[in-house]
Write an enzyme that holds these catalytic residues in place. Structure first.
Site, PDB file in Angstrom:
ATOM      1  CG  HIS A   1      -1.799   1.065   1.565  1.00  0.00           C
ATOM      2  ND1 HIS A   1      -1.513   2.245   1.631  1.00  0.00           N
ATOM      3  CD2 HIS A   1      -3.300   0.993   1.197  1.00  0.00           C
ATOM      4  CE1 HIS A   1      -2.887   3.027   1.805  1.00  0.00           C
ATOM      5  NE2 HIS A   1      -3.703   2.023   1.614  1.00  0.00           N
TER       6      HIS A   1
ATOM      7  CG  ASP B   1       0.448  -2.118   6.128  1.00  0.00           C
ATOM      8  OD1 ASP B   1      -0.452  -2.461   6.635  1.00  0.00           O
ATOM      9  OD2 ASP B   1       0.476  -1.511   5.018  1.00  0.00           O
TER      10      ASP B   1
ATOM     11  CD  GLN C   1      -6.990  -4.300   4.527  1.00  0.00           C
ATOM     12  OE1 GLN C   1      -8.078  -5.073   4.693  1.00  0.00           O
ATOM     13  NE2 GLN C   1      -7.223  -2.963   3.939  1.00  0.00           N
TER      14      GLN C   1
ATOM     15  CE  LYS D   1      -7.174  -0.183   6.230  1.00  0.00           C
ATOM     16  NZ  LYS D   1      -8.228   0.587   5.284  1.00  0.00           N
TER      17      LYS D   1
ATOM     18  CB  CYS E   1      -4.080   3.388  -1.466  1.00  0.00           C
ATOM     19  SG  CYS E   1      -5.109   4.512  -1.158  1.00  0.00           S
TER      20      CYS E   1
HETATM   21  N1  C6P Z   1      -6.594   0.739   2.891  1.00  0.00           N
HETATM   22  C1  C6P Z   1      -8.144   0.422   1.230  1.00  0.00           C
HETATM   23  O1  C6P Z   1      -9.259   0.452   0.980  1.00  0.00           O
HETATM   24  P1  C6P Z   1      -4.881   4.031   7.368  1.00  0.00           P
HETATM   25  O2  C6P Z   1      -5.550   4.749   6.247  1.00  0.00           O
HETATM   26  O3  C6P Z   1      -3.577   4.615   7.832  1.00  0.00           O
HETATM   27  O4  C6P Z   1      -5.930   3.587   8.123  1.00  0.00           O
HETATM   28  O5  C6P Z   1      -4.481   2.557   6.497  1.00  0.00           O
HETATM   29  C2  C6P Z   1      -3.516   2.580   5.545  1.00  0.00           C
HETATM   30  C3  C6P Z   1      -3.495   1.280   5.035  1.00  0.00           C
HETATM   31  C4  C6P Z   1      -2.094   0.769   5.056  1.00  0.00           C
HETATM   32  N2  C6P Z   1      -1.886  -0.400   4.723  1.00  0.00           N
HETATM   33  C5  C6P Z   1      -2.753  -1.329   4.181  1.00  0.00           C
HETATM   34  C6  C6P Z   1      -2.658  -2.735   3.878  1.00  0.00           C
HETATM   35  C7  C6P Z   1      -3.980  -0.943   3.901  1.00  0.00           C
HETATM   36  O6  C6P Z   1      -5.099  -1.510   3.303  1.00  0.00           O
HETATM   37  C8  C6P Z   1      -4.400   0.626   4.456  1.00  0.00           C
HETATM   38  C9  C6P Z   1      -5.588   1.176   3.966  1.00  0.00           C
HETATM   39  C10 C6P Z   1      -7.796   1.120   2.666  1.00  0.00           C
HETATM   40  O7  C6P Z   1      -7.540  -0.639   1.138  1.00  0.00           O
HETATM   41  C11 C6P Z   1      -7.767   2.417   2.233  1.00  0.00           C
HETATM   42  S1  C6P Z   1      -6.657   3.174   1.244  1.00  0.00           S
END
Ligand code: C6P
Length: 418
Positions: free
Chosen positions: A134, A211, A214, A237, A375
């Protein structure tokens, strides 16, 4: 197909209709249809217990933390620190000092890149990032690489969306200082073989940043067993509030890292000549924290714990199997992300119809999915696609909702292909 349905029926302890009652928003009707919310990888819905925890905090506890000696401040501080202990248990960290509250995964990775990366990386050092990362696990590293002269190298993947482990092994060398890897890919669903990836990185002395955005809602996380150096989570999430998340870091590393931001809370003593910093974890928590949402996050972790992450994983796997089997018989659908080990994410393209059109039509039939690059632009470039449509499942989704999704795809076909 029947196998997945049977498996769901046999998960006797799992009463999805009862569970859905915990989530008030799931009663929403979209354009007078049942709302099938299949955009859980973007953000999950919140159970009442999380909403109540936040409103109860404001009704009965609100005060600033770690500052005053009065009744409410003590109560707020206690609740805030209990949340930290909860999150320590959630990831099985050795100590609560290893849990830093952040705004989410993005801020957690930026903290590591700036504080750990900024303090240790030198010109020519290498940062390995996988092709499926991401942007949150790419851009902070690019920013720090620009400042330090470190170099980013890409861990390749195969057409299934799996890490090419032999290639990864070949990339590792004495200059590798950081490996940044997602636990579950948000755009493909791939669950990466973290234990092996971490073990190999440690052989060359590299630190591993996971990371976990998910993974937290789907898998039991054990940072000690994984032996990762850093692990990042977003609360929203995992059925918790937005604007809160955690960074787990090994205590010995966090101890050596300089603060990321300065201000109140993170100091021991300040003079104009010199400032000394607070102990862990407060060294990394400058300013008034997001107290209410931290308490909401505690409630979300409790909720997941009570439901049982193993049970959740089993049920969600059945949903994914059902959806995958239904997609597989459609000749105009190509699934993007066919790894052997997957979380409940179904990304796909449909011949002749742009994902944004699919998303728009699905919405009219009450089905919420995400379309776009998720993203993960470098990943889209790898597959030579501008975008995919992504259905991402949660334990409150049902077989009926997946049927609603496929019925709506028939409407897309009827409209665009006649
Ligand atoms: N993915 C998706 O629709 P934040 O925004 O900091 O809570 O998370 C960012 C992020 C980082 N790593 C992974 C693997 C992610 O999936 C995400 C957020 C959302 O897939 C919004 S782009």
């Amino acid at each position: 197909m029947n196998e997945a349905v049977q498996l769901i029926k046999s998960t006797a302890s799992f009463d999805v209709n009862k569970i859905r009652q915990d989530f008030p928003i799931l009663q929403t009707r979209a354009y007078d249809r049942h709302l099938a919310y299949l955009d859980n990888a973007a953000t999950t819905q919140k159970p009442r217990i999380v909403i109540d925890a936040i409103s109860n905090y404001y009704l009965s506890t609100n005060a600033n933390v770690h500052r005053a000696v009065h009744y409410l401040s003590e109560k707020a501080t206690h609740a805030f620190e209990q949340a930290r202990i909860r999150m320590q248990q959630f990831v099985n960290a050795h100590s609560a000092k290893e849990i830093i509250f952040t705004r989410g995964t993005t801020e957690a990775i930026n903290l590591i890149a700036n504080s750990y990366g900024g303090n240790t990386l030198q010109k020519g050092d290498e940062i390995l990032l996988s092709q499926m990362e991401h942007h949150a696990n790419i851009v902070p590293w690019q920013l720090i690489a620009e400042k330090t002269g470190a170099i980013i190298k890409v861990i390749p993947i195969n057409q299934h969306g799996e890490i090419k482990m032999e290639e990864y092994e070949k990339l590792l060398n004495g200059r590798t200082k950081i490996v940044g890897i997602t636990h579950i890919s948000n755009a493909l669903g791939t669950i990466n073989p973290l234990a092996k990836i971490i073990e190999l990185a440690h052989h060359v002395g590299a630190k591993v940043v996971v990371d976990g955005a998910q993974a937290a809602p789907h898998l039991k996380i054990d940072v000690q067993k994984l032996d990762c150096d850093f692990y990042c989570i977003s609360g929203h999430k995992m059925y918790g509030p937005t604007g809160i998340g955690i960074l787990y870091g090994k205590e010995a590393l966090l101890e050596k890292m300089p603060p990321y931001q300065g201000g109140g809370e993170m100091i021991r003593r300040v003079t104009f000549e010199k400032t000394s910093y607070a102990d862990l974890p407060h060294k990394f928590e400058a300013g008034t924290p997001n107290i209410a949402d931290t308490i909401g996050l505690h409630a979300a972790a409790d909720y997941l714990y009570d439901l049982g992450l193993d049970t959740i994983a089993q049920y969600e796997h059945s949903l994914l199997s059902y959806a995958t089997e239904r997609a597989a018989v459609e000749s105009d659908i190509r699934i993007i992300g066919t790894a052997a080990n997957k979380g409940p994410i179904l990304s796909f393209v449909m011949d002749g119809v742009h994902p944004h059109d699919i998303g728009t039509i699905l919405d009219q039939y009450g089905v919420a999915v995400r379309t776009g690059h998720h993203c993960a632009m470098p990943l889209m470039q790898f597959f030579n696609l501008p975008a995919t449509t992504r259905a991402s499942f949660a334990f409150y989704n049902t077989i009926a909702e997946i049927d609603q999704f496929f019925d709506a795809l028939d409407k897309v076909r009827a409209l665009f292909k006649g």
